[in-house]
Design a protein around this motif. Structure first.
Motif, PDB file in Angstrom:
ATOM      1  N   GLN A 135       0.819  -1.211   0.000  1.00  0.00           N
ATOM      2  CA  GLN A 135       0.000   0.000   0.000  1.00  0.00           C
ATOM      3  C   GLN A 135       0.853   1.262   0.000  1.00  0.00           C
ATOM      4  O   GLN A 135       0.475   2.284  -0.564  1.00  0.00           O
ATOM      5  CB  GLN A 135      -0.929   0.001   1.218  1.00  0.00           C
ATOM      6  N   ALA A 136       2.032   1.171   0.606  1.00  0.00           N
ATOM      7  CA  ALA A 136       2.899   2.345   0.744  1.00  0.00           C
ATOM      8  C   ALA A 136       3.560   2.751  -0.572  1.00  0.00           C
ATOM      9  O   ALA A 136       4.089   3.864  -0.664  1.00  0.00           O
ATOM     10  CB  ALA A 136       3.970   2.079   1.798  1.00  0.00           C
ATOM     11  N   VAL A 137       3.546   1.860  -1.563  1.00  0.00           N
ATOM     12  CA  VAL A 137       4.257   2.165  -2.809  1.00  0.00           C
ATOM     13  C   VAL A 137       3.349   2.144  -4.041  1.00  0.00           C
ATOM     14  O   VAL A 137       3.824   1.984  -5.161  1.00  0.00           O
ATOM     15  CB  VAL A 137       5.440   1.194  -3.016  1.00  0.00           C
ATOM     16  N   GLY A 138       2.051   2.308  -3.838  1.00  0.00           N
ATOM     17  CA  GLY A 138       1.169   2.465  -4.986  1.00  0.00           C
ATOM     18  C   GLY A 138       0.244   1.312  -5.287  1.00  0.00           C
ATOM     19  O   GLY A 138      -0.478   1.351  -6.291  1.00  0.00           O
ATOM     20  N   GLY A 139       0.255   0.267  -4.471  1.00  0.00           N
ATOM     21  CA  GLY A 139      -0.693  -0.821  -4.663  1.00  0.00           C
ATOM     22  C   GLY A 139      -0.474  -1.603  -5.940  1.00  0.00           C
ATOM     23  O   GLY A 139       0.661  -1.876  -6.343  1.00  0.00           O
ATOM     24  N   ALA A 140      -1.553  -1.952  -6.600  1.00  0.00           N
ATOM     25  CA  ALA A 140      -1.480  -2.805  -7.787  1.00  0.00           C
ATOM     26  C   ALA A 140      -0.672  -2.167  -8.916  1.00  0.00           C
ATOM     27  O   ALA A 140      -0.041  -2.870  -9.705  1.00  0.00           O
ATOM     28  CB  ALA A 140      -2.888  -3.143  -8.277  1.00  0.00           C
ATOM     29  N   SER A 141      -0.674  -0.846  -8.986  1.00  0.00           N
ATOM     30  CA  SER A 141       0.081  -0.190 -10.058  1.00  0.00           C
ATOM     31  C   SER A 141       1.582  -0.451  -9.918  1.00  0.00           C
ATOM     32  O   SER A 141       2.307  -0.523 -10.919  1.00  0.00           O
ATOM     33  CB  SER A 141      -0.195   1.315 -10.061  1.00  0.00           C
ATOM     34  N   TYR A 142       2.052  -0.618  -8.691  1.00  0.00           N
ATOM     35  CA  TYR A 142       3.472  -0.918  -8.472  1.00  0.00           C
ATOM     36  C   TYR A 142       3.790  -2.334  -8.963  1.00  0.00           C
ATOM     37  O   TYR A 142       4.810  -2.552  -9.620  1.00  0.00           O
ATOM     38  CB  TYR A 142       3.817  -0.780  -6.989  1.00  0.00           C
ATOM     39  N   ILE A 143       2.917  -3.290  -8.658  1.00  0.00           N
ATOM     40  CA  ILE A 143       3.104  -4.655  -9.159  1.00  0.00           C
ATOM     41  C   ILE A 143       3.112  -4.654 -10.681  1.00  0.00           C
ATOM     42  O   ILE A 143       3.949  -5.300 -11.325  1.00  0.00           O
ATOM     43  CB  ILE A 143       1.995  -5.589  -8.633  1.00  0.00           C
ATOM     44  N   ARG A 144       2.216  -3.895 -11.268  1.00  0.00           N
ATOM     45  CA  ARG A 144       2.132  -3.819 -12.737  1.00  0.00           C
ATOM     46  C   ARG A 144       3.419  -3.237 -13.325  1.00  0.00           C
ATOM     47  O   ARG A 144       3.923  -3.729 -14.345  1.00  0.00           O
ATOM     48  CB  ARG A 144       0.933  -2.975 -13.155  1.00  0.00           C
ATOM     49  N   SER A 145       3.966  -2.235 -12.671  1.00  0.00           N
ATOM     50  CA  SER A 145       5.173  -1.585 -13.189  1.00  0.00           C
ATOM     51  C   SER A 145       6.403  -2.484 -13.097  1.00  0.00           C
ATOM     52  O   SER A 145       7.390  -2.265 -13.808  1.00  0.00           O
ATOM     53  CB  SER A 145       5.432  -0.275 -12.433  1.00  0.00           C
TER      54      SER A 145
END
Length: 211
Positions: A135-145
């Motif tokens: 949650q601290a690093v952008g949630g699902a968008s971080y996994i996607r990146s």
């Protein structure tokens, strides 16, 4: 070993993380989430008598795969394995812990956050990498990146995954997700209303079935 573990994750997609201050409560938590259809259950090592909890749940729920989490040292890894843990989670990356698990052929999921940490954990032999706190690093968008540079590394986000957004993480590229408080709300634990836990677990399983 890793292939079988990855197959389990792809089949079930979610892990119930149980942190129990009382052994009897931990057993009820496990029973309720299993009744809701979940099959991968992690017992955190800061629970009450975690080794006994793991053994009891394995006896009670033979269709479930029971592991240990929040392991912070090689000694705890050894203790968890001796207790019968079938998989291991750590909030950080420690090469000696990974080596100890690999030597015993038990899949270990090491915690990491940055691309460098994730790569090092994988290269050290971690079966998967726990991306925490997501949650601290952008949630699902971080996994996607992370998919283009590190897509071959199986990622399990925790710390911000909810019943409602779990499927989004899988669609973003995560192999599975871990949930704790979302499955076990404080009110349900305090009142012993295990139907709430069962219903939440069932809803999570249903949400992930279509992914």
């Amino acid at each position: 070993m890793s292939a079988a573990w990855l197959a389990l994750l792809k089949q079930h997609r979610s892990i119930a993380v149980i942190r129990a201050l009382e052994l009897a409560v931990g057993i009820e938590m496990a029973n309720a989430t299993a009744a809701g259809g979940m099959r991968l259950i992690e017992i955190t090592w800061n629970s009450d008598r975690p080794h006994h909890l793991i053994q009891q749940i394995q006896n009670d729920l033979p269709d479930c795969v029971i592991g240990a989490g929040t392991l912070r040292s090689t000694d705890e890894v050894q203790q968890a394995i001796e207790a019968g843990a079938q998989f291991l989670f750590s909030p950080h990356t420690d090469f000696s812990m990974i080596e100890a698990a690999v030597r015993r052929e038990i899949p270990i999921v090491a915690g990491a956050l940055t691309p460098t940490e994730i790569m090092r954990a994988s290269q050290a032999g971690a079966a998967c990498v726990k991306v925490f706190p997501i949650q601290a690093v952008g949630g699902a968008s971080y996994i996607r990146s992370l998919q283009e540079p590190l897509g071959e590394i199986p990622l399990i986000p925790t710390g911000g995954v909810t019943i409602d957004n779990a499927a989004e993480f899988i669609r973003a590229g995560a192999i599975a997700v871990g949930l704790a408080g979302q499955l076990f709300p404080k009110q349900a634990i305090e009142t012993g209303d295990w139907s709430i836990v069962e219903a939440r677990s069932k809803q999570l399983v249903e949400n992930l079935r279509s992914v």
